[in-house]
Design a protein around this motif. Sequence first.
Motif, short mmCIF file in Angstrom:
data_model
loop_
_atom_site.label_atom_id
_atom_site.label_comp_id
_atom_site.label_asym_id
_atom_site.label_seq_id
_atom_site.Cartn_x
_atom_site.Cartn_y
_atom_site.Cartn_z
N THR A 10 -10.63 -15.30 7.34
CA THR A 10 -10.36 -15.73 5.97
C THR A 10 -9.44 -14.74 5.26
O THR A 10 -8.48 -15.13 4.58
CB THR A 10 -11.67 -15.89 5.18
N LYS A 11 -9.70 -13.45 5.44
CA LYS A 11 -8.92 -12.45 4.74
C LYS A 11 -7.44 -12.48 5.14
O LYS A 11 -6.56 -12.36 4.30
CB LYS A 11 -9.49 -11.05 5.00
N ILE A 12 -7.17 -12.65 6.44
CA ILE A 12 -5.78 -12.58 6.88
C ILE A 12 -5.08 -13.94 6.88
O ILE A 12 -3.85 -14.00 6.95
CB ILE A 12 -5.67 -11.93 8.28
N GLY A 13 -5.86 -15.03 6.79
CA GLY A 13 -5.26 -16.34 6.89
C GLY A 13 -5.39 -17.23 5.67
O GLY A 13 -4.52 -18.06 5.41
N LEU A 14 -6.46 -17.05 4.90
CA LEU A 14 -6.75 -18.04 3.86
C LEU A 14 -7.06 -17.43 2.50
O LEU A 14 -7.54 -18.12 1.61
CB LEU A 14 -7.93 -18.92 4.31
N SER A 15 -6.79 -16.13 2.33
CA SER A 15 -7.16 -15.48 1.07
C SER A 15 -6.06 -15.64 0.03
O SER A 15 -4.91 -15.90 0.34
CB SER A 15 -7.44 -13.99 1.31
N GLY A 16 -6.46 -15.44 -1.22
CA GLY A 16 -5.54 -15.57 -2.36
C GLY A 16 -6.14 -16.47 -3.41
O GLY A 16 -6.56 -17.58 -3.12
N GLY A 17 -6.20 -15.99 -4.64
CA GLY A 17 -6.87 -16.78 -5.68
C GLY A 17 -8.37 -16.65 -5.56
O GLY A 17 -8.90 -15.59 -5.22
N SER A 18 -9.08 -17.75 -5.79
CA SER A 18 -10.54 -17.73 -5.81
C SER A 18 -11.12 -18.29 -4.53
O SER A 18 -10.61 -19.28 -3.98
CB SER A 18 -11.07 -18.57 -6.99
N SER A 52 -15.24 -23.51 0.60
CA SER A 52 -15.71 -23.60 1.98
C SER A 52 -17.14 -23.10 2.05
O SER A 52 -17.78 -22.84 1.04
CB SER A 52 -14.78 -22.79 2.89
N SER A 53 -17.64 -22.93 3.27
CA SER A 53 -18.98 -22.38 3.45
C SER A 53 -19.04 -20.95 2.95
O SER A 53 -18.10 -20.16 3.20
CB SER A 53 -19.37 -22.43 4.93
N PRO A 54 -20.12 -20.57 2.29
CA PRO A 54 -20.24 -19.17 1.85
C PRO A 54 -20.14 -18.18 3.01
O PRO A 54 -19.74 -17.03 2.81
CB PRO A 54 -21.61 -19.13 1.19
N ASP A 55 -20.49 -18.62 4.21
CA ASP A 55 -20.46 -17.73 5.37
C ASP A 55 -19.06 -17.22 5.67
O ASP A 55 -18.90 -16.19 6.33
CB ASP A 55 -21.00 -18.44 6.62
N PHE A 56 -18.04 -17.95 5.23
CA PHE A 56 -16.67 -17.59 5.60
C PHE A 56 -15.97 -16.68 4.59
O PHE A 56 -14.84 -16.25 4.83
CB PHE A 56 -15.82 -18.87 5.77
N GLU A 57 -16.64 -16.38 3.46
CA GLU A 57 -15.95 -15.68 2.38
C GLU A 57 -15.39 -14.33 2.81
O GLU A 57 -14.26 -13.98 2.44
CB GLU A 57 -16.88 -15.49 1.18
N HIS A 58 -16.14 -13.57 3.58
CA HIS A 58 -15.73 -12.20 3.89
C HIS A 58 -15.31 -12.02 5.34
O HIS A 58 -15.19 -10.89 5.80
CB HIS A 58 -16.87 -11.24 3.55
N THR A 59 -15.06 -13.09 6.06
CA THR A 59 -14.66 -12.95 7.45
C THR A 59 -13.21 -12.46 7.55
O THR A 59 -12.39 -12.78 6.69
CB THR A 59 -14.79 -14.27 8.22
#
Length: 395
Positions: free
Chosen positions: A179-187, A169-176
């Motif tokens: 993202t952490k609570i909904g889309l994290s896991g793996g790379s 995805s966009s680099p802007d979303f990596e640490h939001t």
Amino acid sequence: MAQAAWQDPVPLALDTAPVPAYGSGSLADLLPTLAAGQGVEGLTATIPELTPADRNCVFLIDGLGWEQIKAHPDEAPFLHSLLPTSRGGTGRPITAGFPSTTATSLASVGTGLPPGAHGLPGYTVRNPETGELMNQLRWRPWSEPKVWQPYPTVFQLADAAGVRTAQVSSPDFEHTPLTKIGLSGGSFLGRLSGEDRMDTAAQRLAAGDRSLVYTYYSEVDGKGHRFGVDSDAWRGQLMYVDGLAQRLAEQLPPRSALYITADHGMIDIPFDEQSRIDFDADWELRAGVALLGGEGRARHVYAVPGAQGDVLAVWREVLGEQFWVASRDEAIAAGWFGPAVDERVYGRIGDVVAAAHDDVVITASVNEPHESAMVGMHGSLTPVEQLVPLLEVRS
């Protein structure tokens, strides 16, 4: 000639509101179905039409609903050609969830849970701990993410089971927080251009014998909000994303399934007083209201203590022919937020919940000037907002 007797307006019956297909054909069912087919324990395949694949890729196009694809065969020839493949070749859409808005839908996709469980039941909702409105897309004001949404994501479960997982995805979303609570896991792989995202997604899909890859594009939604889905700017984005989808489809490695979906559809709302009801200028709607949450087509209304019944009665009288207007308990009982609502989520839902039936919004010109100026809107239970594609390409 005798005049017809005056009749009070008849509110829309709540049982006429289309309820999202939680548990059989909603966004929350997609990743659990795919990961269960890859052998991830503890997950159930609840979209029965989908056939398992070793490598699964989900391309989510923000704001591109089922009805928008159907209406634009010339601008989206590739996506339009895939309509018969939707939902395992049935040619049918799936549903987003309520409200049909980005924060809620992305949390449903990533956790595999309906809003009543994951706890992001709107664009802005009241935090029962502080009494403040929280914007769940921008995560303001701050709340501890893992307290707000404590469940593991499907990506985390799949990664722990040995499936090669990645989000592109966009680099802007990596640490939001979202993202952490909904889309994290793996790379997480940040890529600026749409083309780079498609190429990287295909590469990551091929990197494991079992792989689960998610990629995302936002600007169809952005142009829709700003200019409307009847604008040249929006059509230009649709043409662009149609090319992205084809680019990714043509690079699928063997034993792969690509699913193209969306978080919601969109509808243009005219700029007139009948279509845009300004809460900030309406004393009747404001009476007894402590906080106005949600968004224009899906409002959470929080009453001052003791005024819940009066606020429900007024909102139903004033808006009930154009909106489905429910109390919190009525909306929960109707299944709008899923089959059950967790205790921690209960107070985040409005005392009154108003979901648009007609082409109308409740704006807040003073407190929400940016949102009130948008052309394209979404959030409610209508088909144009709720129905999203599940287009499929297999290799």
